[in-house]
Design a protein around this motif. Sequence first.
Motif, PDB file in Angstrom:
ATOM      1  N   ALA A  16       0.844  -1.249   0.140  1.00  0.00           N
ATOM      2  CA  ALA A  16      -0.007  -0.092  -0.185  1.00  0.00           C
ATOM      3  C   ALA A  16       0.747   1.020   0.028  1.00  0.00           C
ATOM      4  O   ALA A  16       0.152   2.524   0.247  1.00  0.00           O
ATOM      5  N   SER A  17       2.067   1.230  -0.068  1.00  0.00           N
ATOM      6  CA  SER A  17       2.926   2.217  -0.134  1.00  0.00           C
ATOM      7  C   SER A  17       2.888   3.168  -1.523  1.00  0.00           C
ATOM      8  O   SER A  17       2.365   2.458  -2.396  1.00  0.00           O
ATOM      9  N   PRO A  18       3.119   4.297  -1.470  1.00  0.00           N
ATOM     10  CA  PRO A  18       3.059   5.231  -2.600  1.00  0.00           C
ATOM     11  C   PRO A  18       3.581   4.475  -3.953  1.00  0.00           C
ATOM     12  O   PRO A  18       4.751   3.839  -3.739  1.00  0.00           O
ATOM     13  N   SER A  19       3.152   4.869  -5.103  1.00  0.00           N
ATOM     14  CA  SER A  19       3.497   4.138  -6.297  1.00  0.00           C
ATOM     15  C   SER A  19       5.007   4.499  -6.608  1.00  0.00           C
ATOM     16  O   SER A  19       5.958   3.737  -7.232  1.00  0.00           O
ATOM     17  N   VAL A  20       5.575   5.605  -6.274  1.00  0.00           N
ATOM     18  CA  VAL A  20       6.893   6.214  -6.808  1.00  0.00           C
ATOM     19  C   VAL A  20       7.718   5.529  -5.929  1.00  0.00           C
ATOM     20  O   VAL A  20       8.904   4.890  -6.387  1.00  0.00           O
ATOM     21  N   ASP A  21       7.476   5.126  -4.458  1.00  0.00           N
ATOM     22  CA  ASP A  21       8.291   4.211  -3.766  1.00  0.00           C
ATOM     23  C   ASP A  21       8.395   2.985  -4.104  1.00  0.00           C
ATOM     24  O   ASP A  21       9.385   2.279  -4.241  1.00  0.00           O
ATOM     25  N   ARG A  22       7.185   2.291  -4.471  1.00  0.00           N
ATOM     26  CA  ARG A  22       7.251   0.997  -5.058  1.00  0.00           C
ATOM     27  C   ARG A  22       8.081   0.675  -6.304  1.00  0.00           C
ATOM     28  O   ARG A  22       8.830  -0.330  -6.393  1.00  0.00           O
ATOM     29  N   LEU A  23       7.912   1.923  -7.291  1.00  0.00           N
ATOM     30  CA  LEU A  23       8.794   1.647  -8.422  1.00  0.00           C
ATOM     31  C   LEU A  23      10.203   1.818  -8.066  1.00  0.00           C
ATOM     32  O   LEU A  23      11.040   0.895  -8.754  1.00  0.00           O
ATOM     33  N   ALA A  24      10.698   2.478  -7.355  1.00  0.00           N
ATOM     34  CA  ALA A  24      12.172   2.814  -6.893  1.00  0.00           C
ATOM     35  C   ALA A  24      12.618   1.439  -6.470  1.00  0.00           C
ATOM     36  O   ALA A  24      13.671   1.117  -6.620  1.00  0.00           O
ATOM     37  N   ALA A  50       9.795  17.215 -11.549  1.00  0.00           N
ATOM     38  CA  ALA A  50       9.600  16.970 -10.209  1.00  0.00           C
ATOM     39  C   ALA A  50       9.508  15.354  -9.956  1.00  0.00           C
ATOM     40  O   ALA A  50      10.102  14.711  -8.970  1.00  0.00           O
ATOM     41  N   LEU A  51       8.868  14.684 -11.224  1.00  0.00           N
ATOM     42  CA  LEU A  51       8.714  13.186 -11.127  1.00  0.00           C
ATOM     43  C   LEU A  51      10.313  12.638 -11.048  1.00  0.00           C
ATOM     44  O   LEU A  51      10.568  11.713 -10.648  1.00  0.00           O
ATOM     45  N   GLY A  52      11.131  13.104 -12.029  1.00  0.00           N
ATOM     46  CA  GLY A  52      12.436  12.694 -12.066  1.00  0.00           C
ATOM     47  C   GLY A  52      13.263  12.833 -10.678  1.00  0.00           C
ATOM     48  O   GLY A  52      13.916  11.863 -10.291  1.00  0.00           O
ATOM     49  N   LEU A  58      14.608   8.635  -4.438  1.00  0.00           N
ATOM     50  CA  LEU A  58      13.980   7.321  -3.789  1.00  0.00           C
ATOM     51  C   LEU A  58      14.970   6.140  -3.991  1.00  0.00           C
ATOM     52  O   LEU A  58      15.132   5.289  -3.414  1.00  0.00           O
ATOM     53  N   ILE A  59      15.446   6.068  -5.544  1.00  0.00           N
ATOM     54  CA  ILE A  59      16.442   4.996  -5.898  1.00  0.00           C
ATOM     55  C   ILE A  59      17.735   5.439  -4.825  1.00  0.00           C
ATOM     56  O   ILE A  59      18.207   4.146  -4.638  1.00  0.00           O
ATOM     57  N   SER A  60      18.097   6.689  -4.853  1.00  0.00           N
ATOM     58  CA  SER A  60      19.341   6.838  -4.196  1.00  0.00           C
ATOM     59  C   SER A  60      19.095   6.616  -2.621  1.00  0.00           C
ATOM     60  O   SER A  60      20.099   5.572  -2.079  1.00  0.00           O
ATOM     61  N   ALA A  61      17.840   6.494  -2.070  1.00  0.00           N
ATOM     62  CA  ALA A  61      17.891   6.179  -0.511  1.00  0.00           C
ATOM     63  C   ALA A  61      17.956   4.439  -0.704  1.00  0.00           C
ATOM     64  O   ALA A  61      18.372   4.082   0.574  1.00  0.00           O
ATOM     65  N   GLU A  62      17.293   4.048  -1.397  1.00  0.00           N
ATOM     66  CA  GLU A  62      17.322   2.453  -1.480  1.00  0.00           C
ATOM     67  C   GLU A  62      18.597   1.978  -1.594  1.00  0.00           C
ATOM     68  O   GLU A  62      19.126   1.081  -1.109  1.00  0.00           O
ATOM     69  N   ARG A  67      24.099   0.066   1.084  1.00  0.00           N
ATOM     70  CA  ARG A  67      25.484   0.467   1.244  1.00  0.00           C
ATOM     71  C   ARG A  67      26.279   0.272  -0.130  1.00  0.00           C
ATOM     72  O   ARG A  67      27.229  -0.213  -0.176  1.00  0.00           O
ATOM     73  N   LEU A  68      25.439   0.956  -0.998  1.00  0.00           N
ATOM     74  CA  LEU A  68      26.060   1.115  -2.374  1.00  0.00           C
ATOM     75  C   LEU A  68      26.422   2.321  -2.667  1.00  0.00           C
ATOM     76  O   LEU A  68      26.850   2.679  -4.017  1.00  0.00           O
ATOM     77  N   SER A  69      26.440   3.376  -1.887  1.00  0.00           N
ATOM     78  CA  SER A  69      26.983   4.717  -2.146  1.00  0.00           C
ATOM     79  C   SER A  69      26.490   5.331  -3.342  1.00  0.00           C
ATOM     80  O   SER A  69      27.266   5.833  -4.244  1.00  0.00           O
ATOM     81  N   PRO A  70      25.274   5.951  -3.481  1.00  0.00           N
ATOM     82  CA  PRO A  70      24.845   6.390  -4.732  1.00  0.00           C
ATOM     83  C   PRO A  70      25.089   7.755  -4.992  1.00  0.00           C
ATOM     84  O   PRO A  70      25.381   8.305  -3.985  1.00  0.00           O
ATOM     85  N   VAL A  71      25.232   8.300  -6.161  1.00  0.00           N
ATOM     86  CA  VAL A  71      25.451   9.569  -6.401  1.00  0.00           C
ATOM     87  C   VAL A  71      24.435   9.831  -7.824  1.00  0.00           C
ATOM     88  O   VAL A  71      24.553   9.019  -8.921  1.00  0.00           O
ATOM     89  N   VAL A  72      23.558  10.859  -7.585  1.00  0.00           N
ATOM     90  CA  VAL A  72      22.578  11.150  -8.758  1.00  0.00           C
ATOM     91  C   VAL A  72      23.564  12.455  -9.606  1.00  0.00           C
ATOM     92  O   VAL A  72      23.935  13.093  -9.259  1.00  0.00           O
ATOM     93  N   LEU A  73      23.073  11.833 -10.775  1.00  0.00           N
ATOM     94  CA  LEU A  73      23.709  12.694 -11.809  1.00  0.00           C
ATOM     95  C   LEU A  73      22.685  13.441 -12.704  1.00  0.00           C
ATOM     96  O   LEU A  73      21.862  13.029 -12.793  1.00  0.00           O
ATOM     97  N   ASP A  74      23.273  14.857 -12.857  1.00  0.00           N
ATOM     98  CA  ASP A  74      22.487  15.595 -13.502  1.00  0.00           C
ATOM     99  C   ASP A  74      22.931  15.665 -15.058  1.00  0.00           C
ATOM    100  O   ASP A  74      23.639  16.219 -15.539  1.00  0.00           O
TER     101      ASP A  74
END
Length: 433
Positions: A16-24, A50-52, A58-62, A67-74
């Motif tokens: 029942a979690s938000p769909s963006v969370d489930r997708l991530a 905003a969606l991006g 959320l992908i970064s948080a997951e 413990r995979l040290s994520p970095v979001v690229l612009d």
Amino acid sequence: MTLILFLLFSAGPADASPSVDRLARAVVDQATRIPLEAPVAIQVDAPTPALGRAVASLISAELSRRRLSPVVLDANAVTAERLAREKDLRSLLRVSVTAENARLAARGDVLPTWVNFWAGAAPTRSGPAAAIAASVDADVQAMTLAATVAAGSPSAPLKLGLGVLAKLPGVPAAIAVGDLDGDKRPEIAVLMDDELLVLSSEGKPIARYDLRSLAVALRPTREPFGAVSILTGRLTYVSGRRAHGETLTLQGGSLKPVAVSDDVTLDAITVRLVPGLNAFAAEASWFGKPLSLPALLTTTSTRAGLSLFLFANGSGSITRGTPPAAAFTSAPSAAVLADLDGDQSPELVTTSSRFFVDGDDVRVVPVAAAEAIAARSGSLADATPVFSGATPRGRVLAIAAADLDGDGTEEVVLGAWLADGTGELLLARRVAP
């Protein structure tokens, strides 16, 4: 040899979690089926910033949780690989997100960024890779993130996005939207065969009212049918399956009956059920005065001085403050007038007239075109829509419109009948073209 994997995932309905969370989570679950070397670069394309940003966060948080040290690229998908190498990020997750037809989907890939320099001048990849393909039902939060066209931009092309607002235990016979508790925010009332359900504008249940203990109509309708209205803080319903309707108030999270009612006011038109038929009587009341309609009525809607009538004989009419006369044919099963672009002039939102569908049409027709067709007694099916789409499943027989989020444009709530006897509320709102 590089190993290529293709993985398909669809989140289960029990989550029942938000769909963006489930997708991530679905994207990360697929990406981590192969060994990922940290740090992991993330690149996301989406129809709106905003969606991006939401999906990337959320992908970064997951990934961080794992413990995979994520970095979001612009960056875009083409330059992301080069940028990841320059920053010494050892893996790259690229995802393109779409939000259409009540589905939120992600497609992309995950790959190592280490280059085999022994291959010469060409930067040859080495290591396992995987393709990403994940989808979930899009909820209201996801469609809000996907929406970018604001009120005051009516000249932009019209496009509607569909999101799942709520799952229902039964099929929706009627829908109404209005402020029931006086907090200046709209609630959504849904009439079903066995109960009346009130939800918040976000689709969260607020109150339920059991109808099973009420007397059954002497001539009940074969399928659930009726009407529900919210006026001046009171909710009134009539059901073709019950002997009488009621007027209710919302008190402390519960619906309390205050009066028996056999008629209901839909905008300015007061109607009464025809026993045994999925229709209202042709003799009605309009602004307190008697009104004789040309046929039994199935639904009505009023906006900005315009009134829409759909009749049980398959015809319909749009009038400007006068009783309906000229009619169009091929009327849809459900329709509503709604100001989708905030220009103070409504559009006509319709579904199909087909009986056996699993995925109904959603069309937006200019009111002027519908009026012109009615003037010559033509078919509404011949109108050229400014938007045409479809629901992912079910047949839509109940519909309502209101400004649910206070942005100056109206959203449309569609009640879908599903094949298993349950229902869904879908929310259609204007999104980026």
